[in-house]
Enzyme design. Structure first.
Site, short mmCIF file in Angstrom:
data_model
loop_
_atom_site.label_atom_id
_atom_site.label_comp_id
_atom_site.label_asym_id
_atom_site.label_seq_id
_atom_site.Cartn_x
_atom_site.Cartn_y
_atom_site.Cartn_z
N GLU A 4 -25.80 15.59 -2.83
CA GLU A 4 -27.21 15.77 -2.47
C GLU A 4 -28.12 14.81 -3.25
O GLU A 4 -29.23 14.51 -2.82
CB GLU A 4 -27.66 17.22 -2.67
CG GLU A 4 -27.73 17.68 -4.11
CD GLU A 4 -28.15 19.15 -4.24
OE1 GLU A 4 -29.14 19.55 -3.61
OE2 GLU A 4 -27.47 19.89 -4.98
N GLU A 58 -7.29 1.87 -13.21
CA GLU A 58 -6.67 3.03 -12.57
C GLU A 58 -5.46 3.51 -13.37
O GLU A 58 -5.31 4.71 -13.64
CB GLU A 58 -6.26 2.67 -11.13
CG GLU A 58 -7.48 2.44 -10.25
CD GLU A 58 -7.15 2.15 -8.78
OE1 GLU A 58 -8.06 2.27 -7.95
OE2 GLU A 58 -6.01 1.79 -8.47
N TYR A 103 -9.16 -3.44 -11.05
CA TYR A 103 -8.80 -2.18 -10.38
C TYR A 103 -7.56 -1.54 -11.03
O TYR A 103 -7.57 -0.38 -11.42
CB TYR A 103 -8.42 -2.46 -8.93
CG TYR A 103 -9.55 -2.70 -7.98
CD1 TYR A 103 -9.99 -1.68 -7.14
CD2 TYR A 103 -10.15 -3.95 -7.87
CE1 TYR A 103 -11.00 -1.91 -6.22
CE2 TYR A 103 -11.16 -4.18 -6.95
CZ TYR A 103 -11.58 -3.16 -6.13
OH TYR A 103 -12.57 -3.38 -5.23
N CYS A 113 -1.52 1.68 -3.14
CA CYS A 113 -2.54 2.73 -2.93
C CYS A 113 -1.97 4.14 -2.86
O CYS A 113 -2.48 5.05 -3.52
CB CYS A 113 -3.29 2.49 -1.62
SG CYS A 113 -3.50 0.78 -1.16
N CYS A 167 0.83 -1.22 0.00
CA CYS A 167 0.00 0.00 0.00
C CYS A 167 0.85 1.26 0.00
O CYS A 167 0.65 2.17 -0.81
CB CYS A 167 -0.94 -0.01 1.21
SG CYS A 167 -1.83 1.53 1.40
N LYS A 202 -0.01 5.42 -6.00
CA LYS A 202 -1.01 5.42 -7.08
C LYS A 202 -1.92 6.65 -6.97
O LYS A 202 -2.18 7.35 -7.94
CB LYS A 202 -1.81 4.11 -7.01
CG LYS A 202 -2.90 3.90 -8.03
CD LYS A 202 -4.22 4.53 -7.69
CE LYS A 202 -4.77 4.22 -6.33
NZ LYS A 202 -5.27 2.86 -6.13
N HIS A 246 -26.94 21.97 -0.62
CA HIS A 246 -27.08 22.44 -2.00
C HIS A 246 -26.14 23.60 -2.28
O HIS A 246 -26.00 24.46 -1.42
CB HIS A 246 -28.54 22.87 -2.25
CG HIS A 246 -28.81 23.25 -3.65
ND1 HIS A 246 -28.86 22.33 -4.68
CD2 HIS A 246 -29.03 24.47 -4.21
CE1 HIS A 246 -29.10 22.97 -5.80
NE2 HIS A 246 -29.21 24.27 -5.55
#
Ligand code: NDP
Length: 450
Positions: A444, A183, A179, A49, A44, A52, A439
């Site tokens: 939302e 990516e 993945y 991760c 990682c 990346k 908003h």
């Protein structure tokens, strides 16, 4: 604990799961050692991760700089320096590696920067020849890229090497549809490389909701990424000029400057001496463990990717924590809940999901209600970017409980982390309806489904 051993816990592998388990066990008072043959931090932090995500940030500027002009900014001549970004990323990786090492030493964990092999009952031999004993052994050796074997497969790179390229390839073929393929396709494409994805089936990101992955496919193609389906390697031939001539099933031979494979990851179980003490290995090459990360050998445990349960960093961390608390803390042993784990693909745009896909929910629950918002984010409208987001909520019709949320669009992973709490907590569509929108936001849409 038994002073008959040199350590109460010996952890093999200082990645996310191993580091967490080691430092928590030490905090509980255990005498802990950890061996790491490469760099502290594991996949990682060192080659997954973290670097990346930094590349994803770097890549997104390609679009941001174009969009900025629609917001009134005059941008001068643009250029991108791969080596500069690569080195900045690597510098930060080294900084984080240092922090991980510091965490271990702050907790008085003994770190052996070398390979460790189990050589007997409760016995570990280090590459230096030093032999130590431990009451408990934790295997946290992670996984490595799986590289299919075919004539010329020695010419491919994996994500491990992608972080260290001397220069960007002009044309890159990425094999796989999961993945890492999606990516890195996004990253290289934003940097101006001509990217082709080749997948063995016609489905990318198989575990994600069909509508969301179709949307990624469509947007990726509009951005210029080419997709080849039912395409598997026949051969790669390195030509005199260094380019690679690739033959894929059903395709004409084609030239690329680099070929990267992202066809899954396999557990690192070889050469650890697991057979010496009879640790069970499963059909996918994983260490077989129960819910408490226990192997069939009573004092040996395993956490993280080497167990091939859910190959995600936060899951490995939880497994490491649960192991350390259960074995060394003064609490009842507890298991990690592997259900309803949220996840994200840091593609361009990113995907995020939690819970069941629509297909899974229909199969498992029968009667489901599906709510969908298909919209163009305000920022994309002003930027003249014709890229639509898609949010989907899957609800159990029997009790109004939300069983899945699936999103593709800017910041989807950031939004999903909060939404996942609600799904994990078993909230209903009515609970979302009762919540007032913020908003104007993209998020939302989650409380405005009709
Ligand atoms: P994935 O499992 O995501 O995808 C593997 C892809 O390779 C699939 O398209 C699969 O096809 C294909 N494939 C599998 N075996 C073969 C084969 N023998 N020949 C040809 N193609 C094959 O793997 P990745 O390598 O992309 O990533 C590994 C894991 O790392 C992920 O599963 C994930 O858990 C983790 N990860 C998580 C990230 C995140 O959280 N954002 C980022 C990167 C990795 P098919 O669908 O037909 O099986």
């Amino acid at each position: 604990m038994a002073d008959a051993y040199d350590f109460d816990l010996f952890t093999i592998g200082a990645g996310s799961g191993g580091v967490r388990a080691s430092r928590v066990a030490a905090a509980h008072g255990a005498r802990v050692a950890v061996a790491e043959e490469y760099r502290v931090g594991g996949t990682c932090v060192i080659r997954g991760c973290v670097p990346k995500k930094m590349l994803v940030y770097g890549a997104h500027f390609a679009e941001d700089l174009v969009d900025a002009e629609h917001f009134g900014w005059t941008i001068g001549e643009k250029s991108f320096d791969w080596v500069k970004l690569r080195d900045h990323v690597q510098n930060d990786v080294t900084r984080l590696e240092g922090l991980y090492g510091q965490t271990l030493s702050n907790h008085d964990v003994t770190v052996f920067n070398e390979r460790a092999v189990i050589t007997g009952d409760h016995q570990i031999t280090l590459a230096s020849g030093k032999v130590v004993t431990a009451a408990h052994i934790l295997i946290a050796t992670g996984a490595r890229p799986f590289v299919p074997q075919f004539p010329g497969s020695e010419h491919v790179i994996t994500s491990n090497e992608a972080f260290h390229l001397d220069a960007l390839p002009r044309r890159i073929l990425i094999a796989g549809g999961g993945y890492i393929a999606n990516e890195f396709a996004g990253i290289f494409n934003e940097f101006g490389c001509k990217v082709t994805i080749a997948n063995r089936s016609d489905t990318i990101l198989r575990s994600y909701d069909a509508s969301v992955r179709d949307r990624l496919l469509q947007i990726s193609m509009v951005k210029g990424i080419a997709f080849l389906f039912h395409a598997e390697f026949e051969s790669i031939e390195k030509q005199d000029d260094g380019t690679l001539l690739v033959k894929l099933t059903g395709q004409d031979p084609c030239e690329y400057d680099a070929v990267m494979v992202a066809t899954g990851r396999v557990p690192n179980v070889e050469g650890l001496g697991l057979e010496t003490i009879g640790v069970d290995i499963g059909q996918r090459g994983e260490i077989v463990v129960d819910a408490f990360s226990r192997t069939n050998v009573p004092y040996v445990y395993a956490v993280g990717d080497v167990t091939d349960r859910v190959q995600l960093t936060p899951v490995a961390i939880r497994e490491g924590q649960a192991f350390a608390d259960s074995v060394f803390g003064n609490c009842e042993p507890y298991a990690v809940d592997h259900s309803c784990v949220p996840s994200a693909v840091f593609s361009h745009p990113p995907i995020a999901a939690v819970g069941m896909t629509e297909g899974e929910a229909r199969n498992q629950l029968g009667n489901v209600k599906v709510y969908q918002a298909d919209f163009r984010p305000m920022k994309n409208v002003v930027a003249g970017r014709n890229e639509r987001s898609l949010y989907k909520m899957v609800v159990d019709a029997a009790n109004d409980r939300i069983v899945g949320i699936h999103m593709i669009g800017p910041e989807a992973p950031e939004i999903m982390q909060a939404a996942a709490i609600a799904v994990k907590a078993g909230l209903t569509k009515a609970d979302f309806d009762a919540t007032v929108a913020i908003h104007p936001t993209m998020a939302e849409e989650l409380v405005l489904f009709k």
